[in-house]
Each structure stands twice: as structure tokens, then as C-alpha cells.
Design an enzyme around this catalytic site. Structure first.
Site, PDB file in Angstrom:
ATOM      1  N   GLN A 123     -17.334  26.142   6.309  1.00 18.79           N
ATOM      2  CA  GLN A 123     -18.085  25.735   7.504  1.00 18.79           C
ATOM      3  C   GLN A 123     -17.161  24.933   8.432  1.00 18.79           C
ATOM      4  OE1 GLN A 123     -22.333  24.320   6.315  1.00 18.79           O
ATOM      5  NE2 GLN A 123     -21.050  24.118   4.473  1.00 18.79           N
ATOM      6  N   ASN A 124     -15.951  24.639   7.934  1.00 22.69           N
ATOM      7  CA  ASN A 124     -15.028  23.785   8.689  1.00 22.69           C
ATOM      8  C   ASN A 124     -14.291  24.583   9.757  1.00 22.69           C
ATOM      9  OD1 ASN A 124     -15.839  21.871   6.842  1.00 22.69           O
ATOM     10  ND2 ASN A 124     -14.020  22.088   5.551  1.00 22.69           N
ATOM     11  N   HIS A 172     -18.243  28.797  11.130  1.00 19.40           N
ATOM     12  CA  HIS A 172     -18.583  28.070  12.359  1.00 19.40           C
ATOM     13  C   HIS A 172     -17.457  28.049  13.370  1.00 19.40           C
ATOM     14  CE1 HIS A 172     -21.778  25.798   9.806  1.00 19.40           C
ATOM     15  NE2 HIS A 172     -22.164  27.023  10.147  1.00 19.40           N
ATOM     16  N   TYR A 193     -14.044  18.510  21.753  1.00 14.16           N
ATOM     17  CA  TYR A 193     -13.272  19.412  20.893  1.00 14.16           C
ATOM     18  C   TYR A 193     -11.770  19.242  21.110  1.00 14.16           C
ATOM     19  CZ  TYR A 193     -17.558  21.367  19.206  1.00 14.16           C
ATOM     20  OH  TYR A 193     -18.787  21.495  18.594  1.00 14.16           O
ATOM     21  N   GLY A 244     -17.995  19.864  -1.052  1.00 17.93           N
ATOM     22  CA  GLY A 244     -17.981  18.981   0.127  1.00 17.93           C
ATOM     23  C   GLY A 244     -18.902  19.401   1.249  1.00 17.93           C
ATOM     24  N   THR A 245     -20.112  19.846   0.902  1.00 17.71           N
ATOM     25  CA  THR A 245     -21.080  20.134   1.966  1.00 17.71           C
ATOM     26  C   THR A 245     -22.447  19.576   1.572  1.00 17.71           C
ATOM     27  OG1 THR A 245     -22.272  21.874   3.204  1.00 17.71           O
ATOM     28  CG2 THR A 245     -21.456  22.481   1.027  1.00 17.71           C
ATOM     29  N   SER A 246     -23.149  19.044   2.577  1.00 15.15           N
ATOM     30  CA  SER A 246     -24.470  18.457   2.314  1.00 15.15           C
ATOM     31  C   SER A 246     -25.539  19.538   2.183  1.00 15.15           C
ATOM     32  CB  SER A 246     -24.841  17.501   3.451  1.00 15.15           C
ATOM     33  OG  SER A 246     -24.918  18.226   4.683  1.00 15.15           O
ATOM     34  N   ARG A 278     -11.004  16.609  18.683  1.00 17.98           N
ATOM     35  CA  ARG A 278     -11.027  17.089  17.308  1.00 17.98           C
ATOM     36  C   ARG A 278      -9.799  17.954  17.035  1.00 17.98           C
ATOM     37  NH1 ARG A 278     -16.363  19.449  15.607  1.00 17.98           N
ATOM     38  NH2 ARG A 278     -15.447  19.102  13.561  1.00 17.98           N
TER      39      ARG A 278
HETATM   40  N1  APR Z   1     -14.990  14.549  -1.461  1.00 22.56           N
HETATM   41  C1  APR Z   1     -16.045  15.379  -1.721  1.00 22.56           C
HETATM   42  N2  APR Z   1     -17.177  15.405  -0.980  1.00 22.56           N
HETATM   43  C2  APR Z   1     -17.238  14.553   0.068  1.00 22.56           C
HETATM   44  C3  APR Z   1     -16.188  13.660   0.398  1.00 22.56           C
HETATM   45  C4  APR Z   1     -15.020  13.690  -0.413  1.00 22.56           C
HETATM   46  N3  APR Z   1     -13.980  12.880  -0.175  1.00 22.56           N
HETATM   47  N4  APR Z   1     -16.574  12.943   1.504  1.00 22.56           N
HETATM   48  C5  APR Z   1     -17.805  13.389   1.855  1.00 22.56           C
HETATM   49  N5  APR Z   1     -18.211  14.345   0.983  1.00 22.56           N
HETATM   50  C6  APR Z   1     -19.459  15.127   1.013  1.00 22.56           C
HETATM   51  C7  APR Z   1     -20.696  14.358   1.416  1.00 22.56           C
HETATM   52  O1  APR Z   1     -21.286  13.730   0.291  1.00 22.56           O
HETATM   53  C8  APR Z   1     -21.573  15.492   1.963  1.00 22.56           C
HETATM   54  O2  APR Z   1     -22.283  16.149   0.911  1.00 22.56           O
HETATM   55  O3  APR Z   1     -19.288  16.122   1.988  1.00 22.56           O
HETATM   56  C9  APR Z   1     -20.554  16.467   2.551  1.00 22.56           C
HETATM   57  C10 APR Z   1     -20.444  16.364   4.050  1.00 22.56           C
HETATM   58  O4  APR Z   1     -21.670  16.793   4.601  1.00 22.56           O
HETATM   59  P1  APR Z   1     -21.777  16.988   6.188  1.00 22.56           P
HETATM   60  O5  APR Z   1     -21.165  15.828   6.881  1.00 22.56           O
HETATM   61  O6  APR Z   1     -23.193  17.363   6.467  1.00 22.56           O
HETATM   62  O7  APR Z   1     -20.814  18.244   6.478  1.00 22.56           O
HETATM   63  P2  APR Z   1     -21.152  19.781   6.297  1.00 22.56           P
HETATM   64  O8  APR Z   1     -22.070  20.004   5.142  1.00 22.56           O
HETATM   65  O9  APR Z   1     -19.852  20.507   6.289  1.00 22.56           O
HETATM   66  O10 APR Z   1     -21.932  20.124   7.675  1.00 22.56           O
HETATM   67  C11 APR Z   1     -22.262  21.477   7.891  1.00 22.56           C
HETATM   68  O11 APR Z   1     -23.019  20.889  10.105  1.00 22.56           O
HETATM   69  O12 APR Z   1     -22.688  19.734  12.063  1.00 22.56           O
HETATM   70  C12 APR Z   1     -22.588  20.960  11.477  1.00 22.56           C
HETATM   71  O13 APR Z   1     -21.162  22.698  12.106  1.00 22.56           O
HETATM   72  C13 APR Z   1     -21.170  21.466  11.469  1.00 22.56           C
HETATM   73  O14 APR Z   1     -20.023  22.776   9.783  1.00 22.56           O
HETATM   74  C14 APR Z   1     -20.838  21.621   9.990  1.00 22.56           C
HETATM   75  C15 APR Z   1     -22.204  21.778   9.357  1.00 22.56           C
END
Ligand code: APR
Length: 228
Positions: free
Chosen positions: A87-88, A105, A54, A170-172, A57
């Protein structure tokens, strides 16, 4: 009376600021074992490894700047009552100008005692083994690790349920309970998702914008202005 726009954001919105996501091909979880650096057991087993993870980071976030997506969301506050649930752990939404940001988070520039999850202290530098809080216990990042409670969830759920418009950026949508928030958005309200590769999601009545966030924010703004 401005309509309430609630945004759920993830690592993807900060990718164009140079901060790695977690699950993309070059993501953070490719280089680290998440159980070693983002769980209470990992911290107990090797606290300095976790503190260093961290600390690195925190330096990355300090060196990053908000991108067009962060700034675009801030500008929307002129037309909507914007609430961001992120979540960031970075502070790019705040530095981009957003005024109502909830960190599900935790936050990289805050720390806490291992014995007290609620009292926080500002930190811009490193936390090291032996650094103690006023209560005498070891300091740790103010981050919600896997297997830990998500304290802000109780506030996030009614906030999503109160939305007139709901946006995901921007979240999976793979990590719960954060991902489950999408289920609390009322069925009849307009919903949008911005992602460079739209994740599978069971969100009814949603409009997809499959672009990097820095570009997709322009399309999103055009759509949203129809709902003022
Ligand atoms: N623009 C838009 N979307 C994007 C870009 C971009 N430039 N780059 C990546 N992405 C998308 C990916 O396609 C994916 O859907 O952002 C998402 C990132 O997903 P993750 O890496 O899983 O991140 P996140 O969803 O924030 O993870 C959730 O998991 O590890 C834990 O605590 C951590 O808060 C985090 C949580």
C-alpha cells in the site's frame, strides 16, 4: 518449484526507515486533513497544497533507506517465489532488493496527467501548478487518492488467492479495498502478521508476531523456513 509467498505491506514496514505512518500517534493524518491532501476534491480545491504535500513526501522518501524488514523480504526470494503487494508509495521494497512489487496506491516517483490515469512519467523533484504532461494537462502525483479506483486490485486478488503462504506486515488493515485482500487467502494456507501492535483482524489460522518489523522479520523468517 519454490512455494509462492505473498506479502501485503503497509506504512509500518517503512516506519523504521524514518517515514511516518498514517494512523499512529505521530502519523501523517494527525498533521493534515486527509480530505484536503489525499482526495480528488482536495486537489481540485487547492492543487498547490496537494502538490506540495507530495513534494515533501517525495523528498522524505529520497532521503530514506530500506531497513532490515525490506532487506529480509528480499533475501526470502532465495527460498520462495515472493510477491509483494504494498500500500506504500515509497520505493524501499525495490531498493531493499525485492524484485516483484505491486503498488496498490501508486508510486511517489511517478506522475501522470490529470486527464490520463494510466500513462506515467518519472519524477524525482517537485511537481508544481502549471507543469503539464505531453497531453497539455496538469501533472499530478501517480497516487491513488481516497474515492479513486485502485487499478491494480484486479491483479492483486488472484495473486493473493494463489499464495501458498500469506504474510501481512505493518498495516492497520483499515483501508479498503486493500484490507479486503486478506479474505482471498485460502483458508488452509499458513498466514503470518507482523506488527508492533497487532491490529484487530478476522483472519483465521494466522500467527501473530508482535514486534517492530525490523525485528519481527527474523522471527518471520524462522517460521517461513519451516515451509520451504
Ligand atoms: N513495525 C511494524 N509495524 C509498525 C511499525 C513498525 N516499526 N510502526 C507502525 N506499525 C504498524 C501500526 O501498528 C499500524 O498497524 O503499521 C500500521 C500502520 O497503519 P497505518 O498508519 O494505517 O498505515 P497503512 O495501514 O499502510 O494505511 C493504509 O491508508 O492513508 C491511506 O493510502 C494510505 O496506503 C495508506 C493506507
Amino acid at each position: 518449484m519454490k512455494k509462492r509467498l505473498v506479502v501485503l505491506s503497509g506504512a509500518g514496514i517503512s516506519a523504521e526507515s524514518g517515514l511516518r505512518t498514517f494512523r499512529d500517534s505521530d502519523g501523517l493524518w494527525e498533521g493534515y486533513n486527509v480530505h484536503e491532501v489525499a482526495t480528488p476534491r482536495g486537489f481540485a480545491a487547492n492543487p498547490q497544497l496537494v502538490l506540495d504535500f507530495y513534494n515533501m513526501r517525495r523528498r522524505d522518501v529520497a532521503a530514506a533507506t530500506p531497513n532490515a524488514a525490506h532487506k529480509g523480504l528480499a533475501i526470502l526470494e532465495e527460498h520462495f517465489d515472493v510477491h509483494i503487494i504494498t500500500q506504500n508509495i515509497d520505493d524501499l521494497h525495490e531498493r531493499g532488493g525485492s524484485t516483484k512489487v505491486m503498488h496498490l496506491h501508486g508510486e511517489i516517483f511517478k506522475m501522470r496527467s490529470v486527464a490520463d490515469p494510466f500513462t506515467t512519467y518519472p519524477i524525482t523533484g517537485d511537481i508544481n501548478l502549471g507543469d503539464t504532461a505531453p497531453d497539455g494537462y496538469q501533472l499530478r502525483p501517480f497516487i491513488v487518492w481516497f474515492e479513486e479506483e485502485v487499478p491494480m486490485l484486479g491483479e492483486a486478488i488472484p495473486l493473493v488467492a494463489s499464495a501458498d503462504i500469506f504474510v501481512v506486515i505493518g498495516t492497520s488493515l483499515q483501508v479498503y479495498p486493500a484490507a479486503g485482500l486478506v479474505n482471498y487467502a485460502r483458508r488452509e494456507i499458513p498466514k503470518y502478521i507482523v506488527d508492533k501492535k497487532i491490529p484487530a483482524s478476522r483472519i483465521p489460522n494466522i500467527t501473530s508476531i508482535e514486534k517492530p518489523a525490523g525485528e519481527g522479520i527474523v522471527d518471520l523468517t524462522d517460521y517461513l523456513m519451516q515451509h520451504r
